[in-house]
Design a protein around this motif. Structure first.
Motif, PDB file in Angstrom:
ATOM      1  N   ALA A 183     -15.729  10.978 -10.527  1.00  0.00           N
ATOM      2  CA  ALA A 183     -14.767  12.088 -10.437  1.00  0.00           C
ATOM      3  C   ALA A 183     -15.511  13.420 -10.423  1.00  0.00           C
ATOM      4  O   ALA A 183     -15.244  14.294  -9.585  1.00  0.00           O
ATOM      5  CB  ALA A 183     -13.787  12.038 -11.608  1.00  0.00           C
ATOM      6  N   LYS A 184     -16.462  13.540 -11.337  1.00  0.00           N
ATOM      7  CA  LYS A 184     -17.226  14.787 -11.413  1.00  0.00           C
ATOM      8  C   LYS A 184     -17.979  15.051 -10.114  1.00  0.00           C
ATOM      9  O   LYS A 184     -18.037  16.187  -9.633  1.00  0.00           O
ATOM     10  CB  LYS A 184     -18.229  14.722 -12.565  1.00  0.00           C
ATOM     11  CG  LYS A 184     -17.636  15.039 -13.918  1.00  0.00           C
ATOM     12  CD  LYS A 184     -18.738  14.964 -14.960  1.00  0.00           C
ATOM     13  CE  LYS A 184     -18.449  15.840 -16.157  1.00  0.00           C
ATOM     14  NZ  LYS A 184     -19.476  15.647 -17.197  1.00  0.00           N
ATOM     15  N   ALA A 185     -18.573  13.996  -9.553  1.00  0.00           N
ATOM     16  CA  ALA A 185     -19.329  14.144  -8.303  1.00  0.00           C
ATOM     17  C   ALA A 185     -18.426  14.655  -7.177  1.00  0.00           C
ATOM     18  O   ALA A 185     -18.883  15.312  -6.241  1.00  0.00           O
ATOM     19  CB  ALA A 185     -19.967  12.821  -7.919  1.00  0.00           C
ATOM     20  N   MET A 186     -17.137  14.368  -7.292  1.00  0.00           N
ATOM     21  CA  MET A 186     -16.193  14.828  -6.264  1.00  0.00           C
ATOM     22  C   MET A 186     -15.489  16.112  -6.687  1.00  0.00           C
ATOM     23  O   MET A 186     -14.538  16.544  -6.033  1.00  0.00           O
ATOM     24  CB  MET A 186     -15.163  13.727  -5.986  1.00  0.00           C
ATOM     25  CG  MET A 186     -15.788  12.476  -5.362  1.00  0.00           C
ATOM     26  SD  MET A 186     -14.533  11.292  -4.821  1.00  0.00           S
ATOM     27  CE  MET A 186     -14.042  10.590  -6.376  1.00  0.00           C
ATOM     28  N   GLY A 187     -15.932  16.736  -7.788  1.00  0.00           N
ATOM     29  CA  GLY A 187     -15.308  17.973  -8.267  1.00  0.00           C
ATOM     30  C   GLY A 187     -13.914  17.744  -8.798  1.00  0.00           C
ATOM     31  O   GLY A 187     -13.073  18.645  -8.790  1.00  0.00           O
ATOM     32  N   ARG A 188     -13.668  16.535  -9.292  1.00  0.00           N
ATOM     33  CA  ARG A 188     -12.330  16.209  -9.772  1.00  0.00           C
ATOM     34  C   ARG A 188     -12.342  15.852 -11.255  1.00  0.00           C
ATOM     35  O   ARG A 188     -13.407  15.667 -11.843  1.00  0.00           O
ATOM     36  CB  ARG A 188     -11.777  15.020  -8.966  1.00  0.00           C
ATOM     37  CG  ARG A 188     -11.464  15.416  -7.532  1.00  0.00           C
ATOM     38  CD  ARG A 188     -10.999  14.250  -6.691  1.00  0.00           C
ATOM     39  NE  ARG A 188     -10.532  14.734  -5.406  1.00  0.00           N
ATOM     40  CZ  ARG A 188      -9.272  15.069  -5.143  1.00  0.00           C
ATOM     41  NH1 ARG A 188      -8.352  14.964  -6.073  1.00  0.00           N
ATOM     42  NH2 ARG A 188      -8.928  15.527  -3.957  1.00  0.00           N
ATOM     43  N   ALA A 189     -11.170  15.791 -11.831  1.00  0.00           N
ATOM     44  CA  ALA A 189     -11.038  15.339 -13.215  1.00  0.00           C
ATOM     45  C   ALA A 189     -10.058  14.181 -13.241  1.00  0.00           C
ATOM     46  O   ALA A 189      -9.162  14.102 -12.394  1.00  0.00           O
ATOM     47  CB  ALA A 189     -10.510  16.474 -14.097  1.00  0.00           C
ATOM     48  N   ILE A 190     -10.243  13.261 -14.193  1.00  0.00           N
ATOM     49  CA  ILE A 190      -9.276  12.167 -14.357  1.00  0.00           C
ATOM     50  C   ILE A 190      -8.340  12.528 -15.506  1.00  0.00           C
ATOM     51  O   ILE A 190      -8.774  12.855 -16.601  1.00  0.00           O
ATOM     52  CB  ILE A 190      -9.988  10.831 -14.649  1.00  0.00           C
ATOM     53  CG1 ILE A 190     -10.976  10.507 -13.524  1.00  0.00           C
ATOM     54  CG2 ILE A 190      -8.972   9.705 -14.799  1.00  0.00           C
ATOM     55  CD1 ILE A 190     -11.778   9.232 -13.743  1.00  0.00           C
ATOM     56  N   LYS A 191      -7.050  12.510 -15.208  1.00  0.00           N
ATOM     57  CA  LYS A 191      -6.026  12.879 -16.198  1.00  0.00           C
ATOM     58  C   LYS A 191      -4.934  11.821 -16.182  1.00  0.00           C
ATOM     59  O   LYS A 191      -4.600  11.291 -15.114  1.00  0.00           O
ATOM     60  CB  LYS A 191      -5.369  14.213 -15.805  1.00  0.00           C
ATOM     61  CG  LYS A 191      -6.328  15.398 -15.700  1.00  0.00           C
ATOM     62  CD  LYS A 191      -6.668  15.919 -17.054  1.00  0.00           C
ATOM     63  CE  LYS A 191      -7.511  17.187 -17.002  1.00  0.00           C
ATOM     64  NZ  LYS A 191      -8.004  17.539 -18.355  1.00  0.00           N
ATOM     65  N   LEU A 192      -4.362  11.547 -17.341  1.00  0.00           N
ATOM     66  CA  LEU A 192      -3.187  10.670 -17.381  1.00  0.00           C
ATOM     67  C   LEU A 192      -1.962  11.510 -17.020  1.00  0.00           C
ATOM     68  O   LEU A 192      -1.527  12.352 -17.806  1.00  0.00           O
ATOM     69  CB  LEU A 192      -3.008  10.048 -18.775  1.00  0.00           C
ATOM     70  CG  LEU A 192      -1.834   9.069 -18.871  1.00  0.00           C
ATOM     71  CD1 LEU A 192      -2.091   7.803 -18.062  1.00  0.00           C
ATOM     72  CD2 LEU A 192      -1.528   8.709 -20.331  1.00  0.00           C
ATOM     73  N   LEU A 193      -1.433  11.300 -15.815  1.00  0.00           N
ATOM     74  CA  LEU A 193      -0.277  12.076 -15.369  1.00  0.00           C
ATOM     75  C   LEU A 193       0.997  11.244 -15.481  1.00  0.00           C
ATOM     76  O   LEU A 193       0.998  10.045 -15.206  1.00  0.00           O
ATOM     77  CB  LEU A 193      -0.447  12.515 -13.915  1.00  0.00           C
ATOM     78  CG  LEU A 193      -1.622  13.426 -13.561  1.00  0.00           C
ATOM     79  CD1 LEU A 193      -1.511  13.878 -12.099  1.00  0.00           C
ATOM     80  CD2 LEU A 193      -1.689  14.640 -14.484  1.00  0.00           C
ATOM     81  N   ALA A 194       2.058  11.906 -15.861  1.00  0.00           N
ATOM     82  CA  ALA A 194       3.397  11.320 -15.829  1.00  0.00           C
ATOM     83  C   ALA A 194       4.166  12.135 -14.803  1.00  0.00           C
ATOM     84  O   ALA A 194       4.269  13.346 -14.933  1.00  0.00           O
ATOM     85  CB  ALA A 194       4.045  11.413 -17.203  1.00  0.00           C
ATOM     86  N   SER A 195       4.645  11.464 -13.769  1.00  0.00           N
ATOM     87  CA  SER A 195       5.112  12.219 -12.607  1.00  0.00           C
ATOM     88  C   SER A 195       6.401  11.666 -12.034  1.00  0.00           C
ATOM     89  O   SER A 195       6.602  10.454 -11.969  1.00  0.00           O
ATOM     90  CB  SER A 195       4.009  12.171 -11.541  1.00  0.00           C
ATOM     91  OG  SER A 195       4.380  12.907 -10.416  1.00  0.00           O
ATOM     92  N   SER A 196       7.286  12.592 -11.629  1.00  0.00           N
ATOM     93  CA  SER A 196       8.493  12.214 -10.899  1.00  0.00           C
ATOM     94  C   SER A 196       8.572  13.048  -9.641  1.00  0.00           C
ATOM     95  O   SER A 196       8.384  14.260  -9.702  1.00  0.00           O
ATOM     96  CB  SER A 196       9.736  12.525 -11.729  1.00  0.00           C
ATOM     97  OG  SER A 196      10.036  11.481 -12.579  1.00  0.00           O
ATOM     98  N   LYS A 197       8.858  12.399  -8.533  1.00  0.00           N
ATOM     99  CA  LYS A 197       9.026  13.145  -7.284  1.00  0.00           C
ATOM    100  C   LYS A 197      10.327  12.745  -6.615  1.00  0.00           C
ATOM    101  O   LYS A 197      10.680  11.572  -6.568  1.00  0.00           O
ATOM    102  CB  LYS A 197       7.845  12.867  -6.342  1.00  0.00           C
ATOM    103  CG  LYS A 197       6.555  13.501  -6.830  1.00  0.00           C
ATOM    104  CD  LYS A 197       5.434  13.404  -5.802  1.00  0.00           C
ATOM    105  CE  LYS A 197       4.145  13.915  -6.435  1.00  0.00           C
ATOM    106  NZ  LYS A 197       2.963  13.720  -5.598  1.00  0.00           N
TER     107      LYS A 197
END
Lengths: 404, 404
Positions: free
Chosen positions: B234-248
Motif C-alpha cells: 500500500a505504501k509503495a503505491m502511496g495508499r493506506a489500508i483502512k477498514l471502511l464501512a460504506s453504503s452507496k
C-alpha cells in the motif's frame, strides 16, 4: 403547502430554486409539507426561464402577502438585505439567509426579533457554504465549552494557496487563474485581504460565546504578501501555508484573528485543499473535531439554504433557540497570543546565528538550495508582543509567517 | 429542573455524569433548564464516589418515578437495554442512548414509539462517538439525496492499521499493544472482525434511506487478515489500508459493506489516523463533505450523549422527526458493486504478466525490493462478481484488498 419567496436570482438564488426542484420529493418528506417558490425578487426579468412568472420587482408584494411564510435572502451585502429581512421578521415571516455580511453585522438583532415573534432566523449557508457548521454548533456541540474554532473559511484563497503550492507559481499568476475560472471576483479584495474570512469567524465566535463579536475588532491579514519562495520554505519544513481564521478561548473571552499560517501535516486542516473549506473545533470534553466540504459554489450553498428551509418548516410555530445576544464581547488583544514565528531574512545563517540566538533564544534555521542571499528561521513559542519587540532588533527581515 | 436517570455507570455513564458536572452552567444555559442526575442504575455500589447516594439496583424505581423525564441508556448490549428503553418510552420518558447494538436492532421500533408519545429517542453517540453525524444527517443534510456514506467507524481497528503503517508491525503485535493500551478488548472479535463497524453503517444507512437496514444483510470482512507485507505494498503505491464501512446508492436502494480498502492520498479519509473516526458523505447537491473527530472514549462519547440530553430538554413537548421506518430495505447484492482490486500472488511478473492480461485485461503490477517470491497487481474497474470469476483462473493468490 408552504409558500416561500426568494430574494435575489443570482448564483445562490437560482441554486435554491434548482435544489427545491431536483429533490422536491425527499425535501417534502423531510419537511412534512410541500415547498413552493411563489415569488422571486430581482431587478431583472428572466424571460423563458421556469421562474419567469414568479419574478417580482417590488418587495412590497412579498412582505404584504400573508401566504408567504418563509423569506429566503440570498442577495448579499448589508443593504437592502437588512431592511428586507427585518421587515419580513416583523411581519411574522421566517427568514433564512446565506449573507455573511448581514449576519456578522446584524445577526444578534435579527435573532432577537425572531425569538420575540416565535419564528426563526437561520443562516447555515453564511459560513462554510454547504458544510453543516452553524446547526452543529448550535445543537450538537452543546455539551462542550468550545476552546478553539479555526477554519479555512474562504475557498478562493485556499484554491490560490493550493495552486501556488502544487505548481510553484507566484501570487499574481494564481490570482489571474482564479479570476479566469470564476473563483475570484474582478475585485478580489474581500477574499485576498481576508475580509470575507473575518466576517465568517466573527459569526462563528459569536455563536460559540453567545455574544456579539464585532468583525472590525478582529485582527486581519490577507494572503496577498505570500510569495512562491515562502511556499518553498513551507514545503522544505513539511508544512503548508493556509489562510486561517481562528478564535481561541482565553479565560472568559477569546482572541480572534485571520492570517496566513504555516501548519504541519498532522493538523486536521493540512489536507483541506483547493476550493474546499474545513472547520476545526476543539471542545473541552469532545476533544478535536473537524468539518470538511464545499465552502462555496451554487449547489452546495443552496443545499445549506434549503436545509434551513426544511428546518423552518419543521419549526413553524417554535423558535429554535440561538444563543447570540447583543451584548458585545470584548476580544482579548491578540498581541498576548503565543506561537512560533517563521521569519525570512537577508544574509547567511553563519553571519546571523549568534545574534539571532541572543535575541530569540533557541531558533531553527532553514536554507533552500535554490534560494540565495537569504535564509529562514523559526522562533521558539512567544507572544506576538514579545516577537514584535524582538524583531525590531534585527534588520533585513523579508517576511514573517505565523506557525501553528 | 430536569431529573434524569443514567442506566449503567461504566466508562460512558461516568463520563456523562462528569460532563454534566464540568460544564453544568453552559449546559443549563443552552438547555434552558438545569439538569440533575437523580438516579444511576448499576449492579455495583460506588462507596465514596459523588454518585453513591444516587445508585439504585432496581429499574422499577426509575421507570415508576414520575419526576424522571429523561433516561440515559449507556449499558451496551441488546438486553436488558431494549426492555428498559422500551418501558421508559412507553412510560412517556425521553431516552438517549449510545448503544449501537440496540439502535441497529430496534431503532425503527423505538423511534416509532417515541413519535406516538410525542417524546424523543435520540442516539447521536451510537455512531462516531463525539462526532456530530446523526443530527447533521437528520437535520442538516435534508436538502440532499445522499449518494454515498463511507466511514472509518471503529477507532480500535483504525489505531491498529495506523500503527502497522507507521511502525511496520504485524497484526498480532499491534493487537497486543491495543489491548495493553485499553483500546481493544480482551475479546477483540467485534472490532477486528468488523461487526462493530457493520452495526454503525447499518444505522447510518437506515437514516439515509429512511427504512430498516438489517445489519445481518451487510457483507462484512475484518482486518484480521491484513499483514505487514500488505501495508508495504500500500505504501509503495502511496495508499493506506483502512477498514471502511460504506453504503452507496444504486437506483432506489443501496449496497453496503464493511471491509479493508486501499485508499489514495486524495481521499478525504486518508489522513484519519489513530483512534480517530471520519465519516465521508456525498450528496447530490452538497457534493462531498467529511466529519472527523474522536470516535470513542469516555468524554467524547459522553459529549454526544449530553448534547442529546440538551436537545431533549429543548424539545420536551415535541417529537423531533427521525425518518427511519420499520419497512425493510432490501440491499442490492454487493457483487454488483464495481471497483479495482489489489491482488498479491506467488511467482514473478515476467512469468505471469501475459496470463494476467489475458484474464484481467489491463493490470498494473507492483514489486517490492525486500519481498521476494511474489508480486502484486491492481486490476481495472470491474464488479465483485466479475473479479470472483476471473480470479478463479489464477492460482497462487496470497491476498486480495479492494481499492477505492
Amino acid at each position: 403547502m408552504i409558500n416561500i419567496a426568494v430574494l435575489g436570482y443570482g448564483t445562490i438564488g437560482s441554486g435554491v430554486v434548482e435544489v427545491l426542484d431536483t429533490n422536491s420529493e425527499s425535501i417534502a418528506n423531510r419537511a412534512g409539507d410541500e415547498i413552493q417558490v411563489k415569488y422571486v425578487l430581482d431587478l431583472r426579468d428572466f424571460p423563458g426561464e421556469s421562474i419567469q412568472d414568479k419574478i417580482v420587482h417590488d418587495y412590497e408584494v412579498i412582505v404584504n402577502d400573508p401566504d408567504i411564510q418563509v423569506v429566503v435572502e440570498v442577495m448579499g451585502g448589508v443593504e437592502p438585505a437588512y431592511t428586507f429581512v427585518k421587515r419580513a421578521l416583523l411581519a411574522g415571516k421566517h427568514v433564512t439567509t446565506s449573507n455573511k455580511a448581514l449576519v456578522a453585522k446584524h445577526g444578534a438583532e435579527l435573532i432577537a426579533i425572531a425569538k420575540e415573534h416565535s419564528i426563526n432566523f437561520l443562516f447555515e449557508a453564511s459560513v462554510g457554504g454547504g458544510i453543516p457548521i452553524i446547526r452543529p454548533l448550535n445543537s450538537s456541540l452543546t455539551a462542550d465549552e468550545i476552546q478553539e474554532i479555526t477554519g479555512i473559511l474562504n475557498g478562493t484563497t485556499n484554491y490560490m494557496m493550493s495552486k501556488m503550492t502544487n505548481e510553484g507559481l507566484e501570487f499574481d499568476e494564481v490570482l489571474k487563474d482564479a479570476q479566469e475560472k470564476g473563483y475570484a471576483e474582478k475585485d478580489p479584495t474581500a477574499d485576498i485581504k481576508g475580509h470575507d474570512a473575518c466576517r465568517k469567524i466573527a459569526i462563528l465566535t459569536s455563536l460559540v460565546c453567545g455574544q456579539q463579536v464585532d468583525y472590525e475588532d478582529i485582527y486581519t491579514e490577507g494572503i496577498d504578501k505570500i510569495t512562491a519562495t515562502d511556499i518553498k520554505y513551507a514545503k522544505a519544513m513539511g508544512r503548508a501555508i493556509k489562510l486561517l481564521a481562528s478564535s481561541k478561548r482565553v479565560d472568559e473571552s477569546f482572541y480572534a484573528m485571520v492570517a496566513p499560517f504555516m501548519i504541519s501535516q498532522d493538523h486536521p486542516l493540512f489536507s483541506v485543499n483547493d476550493v474546499f473549506n474545513g472547520i476545526f473545533v476543539r471542545g473541552n470534553v469532545l476533544g478535536d473535531a473537524m468539518f470538511y466540504g464545499s465552502g462555496a459554489g451554487k449547489l452546495p450553498t443552496a443545499s445549506a439554504v434549503v436545509a434551513d428551509i426544511v428546518d423552518i418548516v419543521k419549526h413553524l410555530k417554535t423558535n429554535i433557540l440561538v444563543e447570540w445576544s447583543k451584548k458585545k464581547l470584548n476580544l482579548v488583544d491578540m498581541k498576548a497570543s503565543k506561537r512560533r514565528f517563521f521569519v525570512r531574512m537577508r544574509g547567511t545563517v553563519e553571519e546571523n546565528l549568534e545574534n539571532l540566538q541572543e535575541i530569540f533564544g533557541k531558533v531553527m534555521t532553514v536554507t533552500l538550495p535554490d534560494v540565495s542571499g537569504e535564509f529562514g528561521f523559526v522562533t521558539d513559542i512567544m507572544s506576538e508582543a514579545e516577537y514584535n519587540e524582538k524583531v525590531k532588533r534585527i534588520e533585513e527581515v523579508i517576511q514573517m509567517i505565523r506557525v501553528e
